[in-house]
Enzyme design. Sequence first.
Site, PDB file in Angstrom:
ATOM      1  N   ASP A   1     -13.558  -3.485  -1.717  1.00  0.00           N
ATOM      2  CA  ASP A   1     -13.396  -3.219  -0.281  1.00  0.00           C
ATOM      3  C   ASP A   1     -14.783  -3.340   0.344  1.00  0.00           C
ATOM      4  O   ASP A   1     -15.674  -2.549   0.035  1.00  0.00           O
ATOM      5  CB  ASP A   1     -12.836  -1.814  -0.050  1.00  0.00           C
ATOM      6  CG  ASP A   1     -11.414  -1.661  -0.585  1.00  0.00           C
ATOM      7  OD1 ASP A   1     -10.728  -2.684  -0.714  1.00  0.00           O
ATOM      8  OD2 ASP A   1     -11.012  -0.524  -0.873  1.00  0.00           O
TER       9      ASP A   1
ATOM     10  N   ASP B   1       0.880  -1.177   0.000  1.00  0.00           N
ATOM     11  CA  ASP B   1       0.000   0.000   0.000  1.00  0.00           C
ATOM     12  C   ASP B   1       0.910   1.216   0.000  1.00  0.00           C
ATOM     13  O   ASP B   1       1.655   1.445   0.958  1.00  0.00           O
ATOM     14  CB  ASP B   1      -0.877   0.028   1.259  1.00  0.00           C
ATOM     15  CG  ASP B   1      -1.920  -1.086   1.256  1.00  0.00           C
ATOM     16  OD1 ASP B   1      -2.441  -1.390   0.178  1.00  0.00           O
ATOM     17  OD2 ASP B   1      -2.204  -1.646   2.324  1.00  0.00           O
TER      18      ASP B   1
END
Length: 252
Positions: A130, A11
């Site tokens: 998500d 990330d």
Amino acid sequence: MLAKRIIPCLDVKDGRVVKGVNFVNLRDAGDPVELASIYDREGADELVFLDISASVEGRATMVEVVKKTAGEITIPFTVGGGISTTDDMKRLLRAGADKIGINTAAVKNPQLVSDGARKFGSQCIVVAIDAKFNPAWGEWEVYTHGGRTASGIRAVEWAKRMETAGAGELLLTSMDADGTKDGFDLALTKAVSGFVGIPVIASGGAGNEEHFYEVFTEGRADAGLAATIFHYKELTVQGVKESLKKKGVEIR
């Protein structure tokens, strides 16, 4: 049965790898190019690189970092974050990405998934989902913009819709489990894996080797993705693979 894959996730925010809990409280975890190179040597099956603030800040993914990372590794490499057109996809594929991950842009414009699949092949298109449990629905809801915005879309139905649109793979992150190290969200993973015919990468919550075993057997995932435990050397890719082999899981 396809061999299961172990995938570290980078990330990236402002050119550095970061990691938090439930998508917040981010802390620095190192240089993306350096980490990618280490994971390649350690036997990771693939890498996922997510520019986590690109969609929020409305800018394109950092092409230069992608280029440098691709130059250091030999394993397949998925890049996501801030991708909203097929031109963005082409730019990243040219920079060295093997697959393109899209989340927010797919929700805003599902046609982008079909266009990308038609232009570059389904194997190139990874739709990232998500998902967070919505108690009022008794099922999971899709979130966009790096987990900041509720979409009003049911995650399991959305997964099927994305498969139909041409996605070759789904990257399914449980926002409830993310960074907790309490284990993958097996109920979510199983619900999606049982509803689609394309590979599902489970993400969010890995804390030990047993969690990978559970997500492959109970959750029926095709790949297990993790960040925190690998970045901070709590587990190694090789260690996870050896543990799975001993339990009879077919891995690469």
